[in-house]
Write a protein that holds these residues in place. Structure first.
Motif, PDB file in Angstrom:
ATOM      1  N   ILE A  58       0.843  -1.203   0.000  1.00  0.00           N
ATOM      2  CA  ILE A  58       0.000   0.000   0.000  1.00  0.00           C
ATOM      3  C   ILE A  58       0.873   1.247   0.000  1.00  0.00           C
ATOM      4  N   PHE A  59       1.936   1.241   0.781  1.00  0.00           N
ATOM      5  CA  PHE A  59       2.843   2.381   0.841  1.00  0.00           C
ATOM      6  C   PHE A  59       3.467   2.644  -0.530  1.00  0.00           C
ATOM      7  N   ALA A  60       3.910   1.602  -1.198  1.00  0.00           N
ATOM      8  CA  ALA A  60       4.495   1.749  -2.538  1.00  0.00           C
ATOM      9  C   ALA A  60       3.465   2.266  -3.535  1.00  0.00           C
ATOM     10  N   ALA A  61       2.231   1.771  -3.440  1.00  0.00           N
ATOM     11  CA  ALA A  61       1.172   2.227  -4.343  1.00  0.00           C
ATOM     12  C   ALA A  61       0.892   3.710  -4.150  1.00  0.00           C
ATOM     13  N   ILE A  62       0.847   4.166  -2.902  1.00  0.00           N
ATOM     14  CA  ILE A  62       0.602   5.581  -2.619  1.00  0.00           C
ATOM     15  C   ILE A  62       1.731   6.441  -3.168  1.00  0.00           C
ATOM     16  N   LEU A  63       2.964   6.004  -2.962  1.00  0.00           N
ATOM     17  CA  LEU A  63       4.099   6.775  -3.469  1.00  0.00           C
ATOM     18  C   LEU A  63       4.064   6.881  -4.993  1.00  0.00           C
ATOM     19  N   ILE A  64       3.716   5.794  -5.654  1.00  0.00           N
ATOM     20  CA  ILE A  64       3.628   5.821  -7.112  1.00  0.00           C
ATOM     21  C   ILE A  64       2.518   6.765  -7.562  1.00  0.00           C
ATOM     22  N   LEU A  65       1.358   6.675  -6.932  1.00  0.00           N
ATOM     23  CA  LEU A  65       0.228   7.514  -7.328  1.00  0.00           C
ATOM     24  C   LEU A  65       0.481   8.995  -7.058  1.00  0.00           C
ATOM     25  N   LYS A  66       1.173   9.301  -5.965  1.00  0.00           N
ATOM     26  CA  LYS A  66       1.380  10.697  -5.597  1.00  0.00           C
ATOM     27  C   LYS A  66       2.547  11.343  -6.322  1.00  0.00           C
ATOM     28  N   ALA A  78      -6.593  -0.216   2.178  1.00  0.00           N
ATOM     29  CA  ALA A  78      -6.610   0.045   0.742  1.00  0.00           C
ATOM     30  C   ALA A  78      -7.999   0.497   0.294  1.00  0.00           C
ATOM     31  N   GLU A  79      -9.019  -0.117   0.834  1.00  0.00           N
ATOM     32  CA  GLU A  79     -10.397   0.279   0.517  1.00  0.00           C
ATOM     33  C   GLU A  79     -10.671   1.702   0.985  1.00  0.00           C
ATOM     34  N   ARG A  80     -10.209   2.032   2.196  1.00  0.00           N
ATOM     35  CA  ARG A  80     -10.406   3.365   2.753  1.00  0.00           C
ATOM     36  C   ARG A  80      -9.642   4.422   1.939  1.00  0.00           C
ATOM     37  N   LEU A  81      -8.444   4.069   1.483  1.00  0.00           N
ATOM     38  CA  LEU A  81      -7.659   5.012   0.687  1.00  0.00           C
ATOM     39  C   LEU A  81      -8.357   5.380  -0.606  1.00  0.00           C
ATOM     40  N   THR A  82      -8.990   4.418  -1.241  1.00  0.00           N
ATOM     41  CA  THR A  82      -9.665   4.707  -2.504  1.00  0.00           C
ATOM     42  C   THR A  82     -10.916   5.552  -2.291  1.00  0.00           C
ATOM     43  N   MET A  83     -11.556   5.406  -1.157  1.00  0.00           N
ATOM     44  CA  MET A  83     -12.791   6.148  -0.897  1.00  0.00           C
ATOM     45  C   MET A  83     -12.541   7.511  -0.245  1.00  0.00           C
ATOM     46  N   GLU A  84     -11.629   7.571   0.733  1.00  0.00           N
ATOM     47  CA  GLU A  84     -11.485   8.773   1.551  1.00  0.00           C
ATOM     48  C   GLU A  84     -10.157   9.494   1.393  1.00  0.00           C
ATOM     49  N   GLY A  85      -9.159   8.858   0.843  1.00  0.00           N
ATOM     50  CA  GLY A  85      -7.833   9.453   0.766  1.00  0.00           C
ATOM     51  C   GLY A  85      -6.944   8.931   1.875  1.00  0.00           C
ATOM     52  N   SER A  86      -5.807   9.558   2.056  1.00  0.00           N
ATOM     53  CA  SER A  86      -4.809   9.050   2.996  1.00  0.00           C
ATOM     54  C   SER A  86      -5.140   9.350   4.452  1.00  0.00           C
ATOM     55  N   GLY A  87      -6.020  10.287   4.701  1.00  0.00           N
ATOM     56  CA  GLY A  87      -6.324  10.662   6.076  1.00  0.00           C
ATOM     57  C   GLY A  87      -5.368  11.709   6.627  1.00  0.00           C
ATOM     58  N   THR A  88      -4.488  12.227   5.778  1.00  0.00           N
ATOM     59  CA  THR A  88      -3.533  13.252   6.186  1.00  0.00           C
ATOM     60  C   THR A  88      -4.245  14.549   6.542  1.00  0.00           C
ATOM     61  N   PHE A  89      -5.296  14.848   5.826  1.00  0.00           N
ATOM     62  CA  PHE A  89      -6.047  16.080   6.040  1.00  0.00           C
ATOM     63  C   PHE A  89      -7.303  15.802   6.848  1.00  0.00           C
ATOM     64  N   ALA A  90      -7.761  16.813   7.555  1.00  0.00           N
ATOM     65  CA  ALA A  90      -8.992  16.689   8.341  1.00  0.00           C
ATOM     66  C   ALA A  90     -10.188  16.501   7.407  1.00  0.00           C
ATOM     67  N   LYS A  91     -11.186  15.800   7.900  1.00  0.00           N
ATOM     68  CA  LYS A  91     -12.384  15.503   7.102  1.00  0.00           C
ATOM     69  C   LYS A  91     -13.051  16.788   6.593  1.00  0.00           C
ATOM     70  N   LYS A 135      -6.580  -4.459  -2.166  1.00  0.00           N
ATOM     71  CA  LYS A 135      -8.011  -4.567  -1.872  1.00  0.00           C
ATOM     72  C   LYS A 135      -8.503  -5.999  -2.033  1.00  0.00           C
ATOM     73  N   GLU A 136      -8.036  -6.680  -3.086  1.00  0.00           N
ATOM     74  CA  GLU A 136      -8.441  -8.068  -3.313  1.00  0.00           C
ATOM     75  C   GLU A 136      -7.942  -8.994  -2.207  1.00  0.00           C
ATOM     76  N   LEU A 137      -6.813  -8.642  -1.599  1.00  0.00           N
ATOM     77  CA  LEU A 137      -6.283  -9.436  -0.492  1.00  0.00           C
ATOM     78  C   LEU A 137      -7.011  -9.141   0.823  1.00  0.00           C
ATOM     79  N   GLY A 138      -7.958  -8.210   0.782  1.00  0.00           N
ATOM     80  CA  GLY A 138      -8.796  -7.934   1.949  1.00  0.00           C
ATOM     81  C   GLY A 138      -8.324  -6.784   2.815  1.00  0.00           C
ATOM     82  N   SER A 139      -7.488  -5.919   2.293  1.00  0.00           N
ATOM     83  CA  SER A 139      -6.983  -4.803   3.077  1.00  0.00           C
ATOM     84  C   SER A 139      -8.055  -3.723   3.229  1.00  0.00           C
ATOM     85  N   GLU A 140      -8.431  -3.449   4.469  1.00  0.00           N
ATOM     86  CA  GLU A 140      -9.407  -2.398   4.743  1.00  0.00           C
ATOM     87  C   GLU A 140      -8.797  -1.023   4.493  1.00  0.00           C
TER      88      GLU A 140
END
Length: 95
Positions: free
Chosen positions: A3-11, A36-49, A29-34
């Motif tokens: 997930i960390f590598a994917a974020i770095l590539i995307l950013k 990864a699912e949250r990242l696609t829907m909400e982002g990294s969580g670095t910023f406040a909602k 996501k296919e491996l069941g990572s929650e």
């Protein structure tokens, strides 16, 4: 680590690497990572909602920092609606 590598590539990598980052994120996501699912829907969580989401009766704005995407839906086409959308964008870019 996947997930960390994917974020770095995307950013930070050029746009032609985007498909690689998305493929890695989808594998997680296919491996069941929650996370990864949250990242696609909400982002990294670095910023406040409240910094990445704005909604009222005239406009709805969301931002996802992982994909570097901003979505703006104008519900009522008025000057105030566009002003709200521009305020959201300028606030987001000032972070």
């Amino acid at each position: 680590m996947l997930i960390f590598a994917a974020i770095l590539i995307l950013k930070y990598e050029p746009s032609y690497s985007r498909s690689t980052g998305l493929a890695m994120l989808n594998c997680a996501k296919e491996l069941g990572s929650e996370r990864a699912e949250r990242l696609t829907m909400e982002g990294s969580g670095t910023f406040a909602k409240e910094d990445v989401c704005f909604r009222d009766e005239m406009v709805e704005c969301t931002a996802n920092d992982v994909f570097a995407e901003v979505s703006i839906a104008i519900k009522q086409e008025t000057g105030e609606s566009y002003a709200c959308a521009l305020r959201f964008l300028t606030h987001l870019l000032s972070l």
